[in-house]
Design a protein around this motif. Sequence first.
Motif, PDB file in Angstrom:
ATOM      1  N   GLN A 164       0.832  -1.208   0.000  1.00  0.00           N
ATOM      2  CA  GLN A 164       0.000   0.000   0.000  1.00  0.00           C
ATOM      3  C   GLN A 164       0.860   1.250   0.000  1.00  0.00           C
ATOM      4  N   ARG A 165       1.991   1.195   0.654  1.00  0.00           N
ATOM      5  CA  ARG A 165       2.849   2.374   0.800  1.00  0.00           C
ATOM      6  C   ARG A 165       3.851   2.540  -0.343  1.00  0.00           C
ATOM      7  N   ASN A 166       4.243   1.449  -0.980  1.00  0.00           N
ATOM      8  CA  ASN A 166       5.264   1.507  -2.019  1.00  0.00           C
ATOM      9  C   ASN A 166       4.723   0.845  -3.286  1.00  0.00           C
ATOM     10  N   HIS A 167       4.170   1.658  -4.157  1.00  0.00           N
ATOM     11  CA  HIS A 167       3.526   1.147  -5.375  1.00  0.00           C
ATOM     12  C   HIS A 167       4.538   0.665  -6.407  1.00  0.00           C
ATOM     13  N   VAL A 168       5.798   1.009  -6.232  1.00  0.00           N
ATOM     14  CA  VAL A 168       6.829   0.609  -7.180  1.00  0.00           C
ATOM     15  C   VAL A 168       7.002  -0.906  -7.180  1.00  0.00           C
ATOM     16  N   ILE A 169       6.800  -1.545  -6.019  1.00  0.00           N
ATOM     17  CA  ILE A 169       6.987  -2.997  -5.924  1.00  0.00           C
ATOM     18  C   ILE A 169       6.078  -3.726  -6.907  1.00  0.00           C
ATOM     19  N   ALA A 170       4.832  -3.324  -6.988  1.00  0.00           N
ATOM     20  CA  ALA A 170       3.903  -3.982  -7.915  1.00  0.00           C
ATOM     21  C   ALA A 170       4.360  -3.809  -9.365  1.00  0.00           C
ATOM     22  N   ILE A 171       4.886  -2.648  -9.679  1.00  0.00           N
ATOM     23  CA  ILE A 171       5.370  -2.390 -11.043  1.00  0.00           C
ATOM     24  C   ILE A 171       6.598  -3.251 -11.337  1.00  0.00           C
ATOM     25  N   ILE A 172       7.521  -3.327 -10.381  1.00  0.00           N
ATOM     26  CA  ILE A 172       8.712  -4.155 -10.562  1.00  0.00           C
ATOM     27  C   ILE A 172       8.317  -5.622 -10.717  1.00  0.00           C
ATOM     28  N   ASP A 173       7.363  -6.077  -9.893  1.00  0.00           N
ATOM     29  CA  ASP A 173       6.890  -7.459 -10.000  1.00  0.00           C
ATOM     30  C   ASP A 173       6.306  -7.737 -11.389  1.00  0.00           C
ATOM     31  N   GLN A 174       5.526  -6.804 -11.900  1.00  0.00           N
ATOM     32  CA  GLN A 174       4.920  -6.990 -13.216  1.00  0.00           C
ATOM     33  C   GLN A 174       5.985  -7.024 -14.310  1.00  0.00           C
ATOM     34  N   LEU A 175       6.958  -6.136 -14.227  1.00  0.00           N
ATOM     35  CA  LEU A 175       8.053  -6.132 -15.205  1.00  0.00           C
ATOM     36  C   LEU A 175       8.839  -7.443 -15.158  1.00  0.00           C
ATOM     37  N   ALA A 176       9.055  -7.964 -13.944  1.00  0.00           N
ATOM     38  CA  ALA A 176       9.773  -9.235 -13.814  1.00  0.00           C
ATOM     39  C   ALA A 176       8.948 -10.383 -14.400  1.00  0.00           C
ATOM     40  N   ARG A 177       7.640 -10.395 -14.135  1.00  0.00           N
ATOM     41  CA  ARG A 177       6.782 -11.451 -14.698  1.00  0.00           C
ATOM     42  C   ARG A 177       6.771 -11.396 -16.223  1.00  0.00           C
ATOM     43  N   ASP A 178       6.823 -10.191 -16.781  1.00  0.00           N
ATOM     44  CA  ASP A 178       6.845 -10.017 -18.236  1.00  0.00           C
ATOM     45  C   ASP A 178       8.255 -10.190 -18.816  1.00  0.00           C
ATOM     46  N   ARG A 179       9.199 -10.542 -17.964  1.00  0.00           N
ATOM     47  CA  ARG A 179      10.603 -10.743 -18.349  1.00  0.00           C
ATOM     48  C   ARG A 179      11.215  -9.513 -19.020  1.00  0.00           C
ATOM     49  N   GLN A 180      10.806  -8.338 -18.552  1.00  0.00           N
ATOM     50  CA  GLN A 180      11.376  -7.093 -19.064  1.00  0.00           C
ATOM     51  C   GLN A 180      12.570  -6.641 -18.227  1.00  0.00           C
ATOM     52  N   ILE A 181      12.710  -7.212 -17.034  1.00  0.00           N
ATOM     53  CA  ILE A 181      13.882  -6.951 -16.200  1.00  0.00           C
ATOM     54  C   ILE A 181      14.367  -8.280 -15.639  1.00  0.00           C
ATOM     55  N   ALA A 182      15.600  -8.295 -15.246  1.00  0.00           N
ATOM     56  CA  ALA A 182      16.166  -9.497 -14.627  1.00  0.00           C
ATOM     57  C   ALA A 182      17.222  -9.061 -13.628  1.00  0.00           C
ATOM     58  N   ALA A 183      17.369  -9.811 -12.572  1.00  0.00           N
ATOM     59  CA  ALA A 183      18.408  -9.533 -11.581  1.00  0.00           C
ATOM     60  C   ALA A 183      19.675 -10.271 -11.978  1.00  0.00           C
ATOM     61  N   PHE A 184      20.792  -9.625 -11.796  1.00  0.00           N
ATOM     62  CA  PHE A 184      22.070 -10.268 -12.068  1.00  0.00           C
ATOM     63  C   PHE A 184      23.095  -9.645 -11.126  1.00  0.00           C
ATOM     64  N   PRO A 185      24.104 -10.399 -10.760  1.00  0.00           N
ATOM     65  CA  PRO A 185      25.112  -9.841  -9.854  1.00  0.00           C
ATOM     66  C   PRO A 185      25.950  -8.784 -10.573  1.00  0.00           C
ATOM     67  N   ALA A 186      26.259  -7.740  -9.852  1.00  0.00           N
ATOM     68  CA  ALA A 186      27.106  -6.700 -10.417  1.00  0.00           C
ATOM     69  C   ALA A 186      28.536  -7.211 -10.506  1.00  0.00           C
ATOM     70  N   PRO A 187      29.271  -6.805 -11.530  1.00  0.00           N
ATOM     71  CA  PRO A 187      30.664  -7.249 -11.637  1.00  0.00           C
ATOM     72  C   PRO A 187      31.502  -6.639 -10.506  1.00  0.00           C
ATOM     73  N   ALA A 188      32.506  -7.348 -10.091  1.00  0.00           N
ATOM     74  CA  ALA A 188      33.392  -6.844  -9.038  1.00  0.00           C
ATOM     75  C   ALA A 188      34.132  -5.609  -9.538  1.00  0.00           C
ATOM     76  N   ILE A 189      34.270  -4.645  -8.678  1.00  0.00           N
ATOM     77  CA  ILE A 189      34.976  -3.416  -9.018  1.00  0.00           C
ATOM     78  C   ILE A 189      36.264  -3.389  -8.220  1.00  0.00           C
ATOM     79  N   SER A 190      37.369  -3.264  -8.895  1.00  0.00           N
ATOM     80  CA  SER A 190      38.666  -3.228  -8.231  1.00  0.00           C
ATOM     81  C   SER A 190      38.734  -2.047  -7.263  1.00  0.00           C
ATOM     82  N   GLY A 191      39.075  -2.318  -6.021  1.00  0.00           N
ATOM     83  CA  GLY A 191      39.233  -1.244  -5.038  1.00  0.00           C
ATOM     84  C   GLY A 191      37.951  -0.796  -4.367  1.00  0.00           C
TER      85      GLY A 191
END
Length: 94
Positions: free
Chosen positions: A25-52
């Motif tokens: 109810q307080r954070n409407h972005v979660i529902a949008i992110i969930d929908q984008l993930a279900r539609d395979r428009q976004i995906a989580a991936f580990p960030a590459p290591a950054i030296s230092g």
Amino acid sequence: MKYFVLHGAAGSARYSVAEDTYVRQRNHVIAIIDQLARDRQIAAFPAPAISGYQHVTRILSDHLGPLVFDDGGDIRKGLGKLQGALARASRRRR
């Protein structure tokens, strides 16, 4: 995690937080992110290591902590020390 999502984080890796009615109810972005993930428009991936990265994080922590949490410090002097430490770290990486 719930605190962070309620105070500005765009999403949560914890299913229990993302499905919490109060959070949804307080954070409407979660529902949008969930929908984008279900539609395979976004995906989580580990960030590459950054030296230092850990070294820079430590420098920031060592210098910003006292500036933020200790009263009476000279902010300009503290920021100058931080800037110098970051410059030295940058020169070492080259």
